[in-house]
Design a protein around this motif. Sequence first.
Motif, PDB file in Angstrom:
ATOM      1  N   SER A  23       0.638  -1.254  -0.076  1.00 21.71           N
ATOM      2  CA  SER A  23      -0.178   0.014   0.053  1.00 21.71           C
ATOM      3  C   SER A  23       0.935   1.260  -0.069  1.00 21.71           C
ATOM      4  CB  SER A  23      -0.758   0.019   1.371  1.00 21.71           C
ATOM      5  OG  SER A  23      -1.671   1.272   1.359  1.00 21.71           O
ATOM      6  N   LEU A  24       0.724   2.055  -0.701  1.00 22.40           N
ATOM      7  CA  LEU A  24       1.505   3.227  -1.132  1.00 22.40           C
ATOM      8  C   LEU A  24       1.035   4.396  -0.540  1.00 22.40           C
ATOM      9  CD1 LEU A  24       2.811   2.621  -4.626  1.00 22.40           C
ATOM     10  CD2 LEU A  24       3.804   2.106  -2.727  1.00 22.40           C
ATOM     11  N   VAL A  25      -0.180   4.818  -0.798  1.00 26.04           N
ATOM     12  CA  VAL A  25      -0.964   6.034  -0.404  1.00 26.04           C
ATOM     13  C   VAL A  25      -2.545   5.874  -0.316  1.00 26.04           C
ATOM     14  CG1 VAL A  25      -1.225   6.984  -2.457  1.00 26.04           C
ATOM     15  CG2 VAL A  25      -1.018   8.367  -0.672  1.00 26.04           C
ATOM     16  N   SER A  26      -3.129   6.581   0.774  1.00 24.03           N
ATOM     17  CA  SER A  26      -4.513   6.446   0.796  1.00 24.03           C
ATOM     18  C   SER A  26      -4.982   7.681  -0.098  1.00 24.03           C
ATOM     19  CB  SER A  26      -4.894   6.713   2.161  1.00 24.03           C
ATOM     20  OG  SER A  26      -4.795   5.422   2.833  1.00 24.03           O
ATOM     21  N   VAL A  27      -6.158   7.363  -0.913  1.00 26.05           N
ATOM     22  CA  VAL A  27      -6.967   8.376  -1.717  1.00 26.05           C
ATOM     23  C   VAL A  27      -8.378   8.578  -1.221  1.00 26.05           C
ATOM     24  CG1 VAL A  27      -5.414   7.819  -3.438  1.00 26.05           C
ATOM     25  CG2 VAL A  27      -7.613   6.560  -3.213  1.00 26.05           C
ATOM     26  N   GLY A  28      -9.117   9.425  -1.644  1.00 29.96           N
ATOM     27  CA  GLY A  28     -10.339   9.823  -1.345  1.00 29.96           C
ATOM     28  C   GLY A  28     -11.405   9.141  -1.942  1.00 29.96           C
ATOM     29  N   GLY A  29     -11.295   8.000  -2.798  1.00 26.92           N
ATOM     30  CA  GLY A  29     -12.263   7.435  -3.340  1.00 26.92           C
ATOM     31  C   GLY A  29     -11.858   6.236  -4.102  1.00 26.92           C
ATOM     32  N   SER A  30     -12.907   5.494  -4.911  1.00 27.29           N
ATOM     33  CA  SER A  30     -12.791   4.595  -5.676  1.00 27.29           C
ATOM     34  C   SER A  30     -11.736   4.902  -6.922  1.00 27.29           C
ATOM     35  CB  SER A  30     -13.991   3.717  -6.128  1.00 27.29           C
ATOM     36  OG  SER A  30     -14.518   3.199  -5.083  1.00 27.29           O
ATOM     37  N   ILE A  31     -10.797   4.203  -7.458  1.00 24.28           N
ATOM     38  CA  ILE A  31     -10.239   4.412  -8.542  1.00 24.28           C
ATOM     39  C   ILE A  31     -10.585   3.425  -9.864  1.00 24.28           C
ATOM     40  CG2 ILE A  31      -7.720   3.977  -9.697  1.00 24.28           C
ATOM     41  CD1 ILE A  31      -6.616   4.758  -7.071  1.00 24.28           C
ATOM     42  N   PHE A  32     -11.199   4.142 -10.772  1.00 20.82           N
ATOM     43  CA  PHE A  32     -11.493   3.668 -12.032  1.00 20.82           C
ATOM     44  C   PHE A  32     -10.409   3.648 -13.116  1.00 20.82           C
ATOM     45  CE2 PHE A  32     -16.151   4.646 -10.967  1.00 20.82           C
ATOM     46  CZ  PHE A  32     -16.163   3.799 -10.078  1.00 20.82           C
ATOM     47  N   TYR A  33      -9.565   4.805 -13.069  1.00 12.34           N
ATOM     48  CA  TYR A  33      -8.964   5.020 -14.477  1.00 12.34           C
ATOM     49  C   TYR A  33      -7.417   5.426 -13.981  1.00 12.34           C
ATOM     50  CZ  TYR A  33     -13.556   5.583 -16.444  1.00 12.34           C
ATOM     51  OH  TYR A  33     -14.789   5.159 -16.853  1.00 12.34           O
ATOM     52  N   GLY A  34      -6.415   5.205 -14.936  1.00 12.82           N
ATOM     53  CA  GLY A  34      -5.018   5.554 -14.836  1.00 12.82           C
ATOM     54  C   GLY A  34      -4.296   5.863 -16.081  1.00 12.82           C
ATOM     55  N   CYS A  35      -3.347   6.289 -16.062  1.00 14.47           N
ATOM     56  CA  CYS A  35      -2.382   6.458 -17.252  1.00 14.47           C
ATOM     57  C   CYS A  35      -1.048   6.513 -17.036  1.00 14.47           C
ATOM     58  CB  CYS A  35      -3.051   7.540 -18.137  1.00 14.47           C
ATOM     59  SG  CYS A  35      -2.637   9.333 -17.454  1.00 14.47           S
ATOM     60  N   GLN A  36      -0.371   6.513 -18.015  1.00 17.00           N
ATOM     61  CA  GLN A  36       1.143   6.860 -17.852  1.00 17.00           C
ATOM     62  C   GLN A  36       1.615   7.533 -18.930  1.00 17.00           C
ATOM     63  OE1 GLN A  36       1.752   2.278 -17.654  1.00 17.00           O
ATOM     64  NE2 GLN A  36       3.956   3.037 -17.073  1.00 17.00           N
ATOM     65  N   VAL A  37       2.485   8.697 -18.536  1.00 13.98           N
ATOM     66  CA  VAL A  37       3.034   9.853 -19.149  1.00 13.98           C
ATOM     67  C   VAL A  37       4.579   9.969 -19.169  1.00 13.98           C
ATOM     68  CG1 VAL A  37       3.311  12.176 -20.034  1.00 13.98           C
ATOM     69  CG2 VAL A  37       1.080  11.305 -19.077  1.00 13.98           C
ATOM     70  N   ASP A  38       5.234   9.201 -19.824  1.00 14.86           N
ATOM     71  CA  ASP A  38       6.657   8.906 -20.031  1.00 14.86           C
ATOM     72  C   ASP A  38       6.934   7.954 -18.734  1.00 14.86           C
ATOM     73  OD1 ASP A  38       9.419   8.854 -20.724  1.00 14.86           O
ATOM     74  OD2 ASP A  38       9.840  10.906 -19.755  1.00 14.86           O
ATOM     75  N   ARG A  39       7.610   8.374 -17.647  1.00 10.33           N
ATOM     76  CA  ARG A  39       7.831   7.688 -16.555  1.00 10.33           C
ATOM     77  C   ARG A  39       6.901   7.914 -15.345  1.00 10.33           C
ATOM     78  NH1 ARG A  39      14.447   8.258 -16.134  1.00 10.33           N
ATOM     79  NH2 ARG A  39      13.407  10.503 -16.920  1.00 10.33           N
ATOM     80  N   SER A  40       6.298   8.769 -15.691  1.00 11.58           N
ATOM     81  CA  SER A  40       5.116   9.220 -14.455  1.00 11.58           C
ATOM     82  C   SER A  40       3.935   8.289 -14.490  1.00 11.58           C
ATOM     83  CB  SER A  40       4.822  10.895 -14.533  1.00 11.58           C
ATOM     84  OG  SER A  40       6.056  11.613 -14.544  1.00 11.58           O
ATOM     85  N   LEU A  41       3.166   8.009 -13.396  1.00 17.07           N
ATOM     86  CA  LEU A  41       2.070   7.224 -13.263  1.00 17.07           C
ATOM     87  C   LEU A  41       1.161   8.308 -12.622  1.00 17.07           C
ATOM     88  CD1 LEU A  41       3.560   4.131 -11.405  1.00 17.07           C
ATOM     89  CD2 LEU A  41       3.102   4.538 -13.994  1.00 17.07           C
ATOM     90  N   PHE A  42      -0.211   7.979 -13.096  1.00 16.37           N
ATOM     91  CA  PHE A  42      -1.436   8.750 -12.654  1.00 16.37           C
ATOM     92  C   PHE A  42      -2.764   7.672 -12.508  1.00 16.37           C
ATOM     93  CE2 PHE A  42       1.104  11.495 -15.269  1.00 16.37           C
ATOM     94  CZ  PHE A  42       1.184  12.859 -14.579  1.00 16.37           C
TER      95      PHE A  42
END
Length: 217
Positions: free
Chosen positions: A117-136
């Motif tokens: 577990s890396l970080v707590s967030v404010g809600g459910s996660i549906f989507y993500g993407c990568q830009v070069d080496r960055s993760l979103f």
Amino acid sequence: EYRSNPERSAVHVYAVDFTGCSWRAVWRFENVRHVHGVYFDPYADAFWVTTGDTDTEAAIWRSDDHFQTLRRVAGGSQQLRAVQLLFTPDYVYFGSDTPEEYNNIYRMDRSGSTVESLVSVGGSIFYGCQVDRSLFFSTAVEPSKVNPCTFSEVWRSDDGTNWQKSLEFKKDRLPMKYFQYGQVLFPLGDGNQKSLYCTPFATEFHEKTFVFPQAEA
């Protein structure tokens, strides 16, 4: 295949044959509510599948032979109820998608033996993407007693370990019972690998696409 499926009938993964423009089922699930997503892992030359929704149905699956076989790598809890997967050479990243518990961003080795577990967030996660080496990843504003946040958040990591909330968009006034959850959508594909493109949905700035150069996102 994603549908409400209260009767828990079989759901499938489909593949298209572009030479004949036809679709066929390559995997049949008898023990899940629905399929959340199918993702190709370029580092392992493997396909991964996410499923939900109950603890026993929530799982992350892997096929190394184009769906001749499919094995469960991790699952059995709401924290392993995932939708989007992101890949780096060493890890698989995902966020939990549950209205029943607090949500987090995780990274997992490809064997599934280590899930951090890396970080707590404010809600459910549906989507993500990568830009070069960055993760979103982006969170959804979903009705929940344990996730009362009214903002859809965008979380970013440049090293896979340290995460920061870089953007947030407030849910619009339309009731979620009848309208959409507040979300932030990302385009499919690799993009230009220089900028983050994102589109808030059912929030302020609804359906306006923003472009953030990577260094400034």
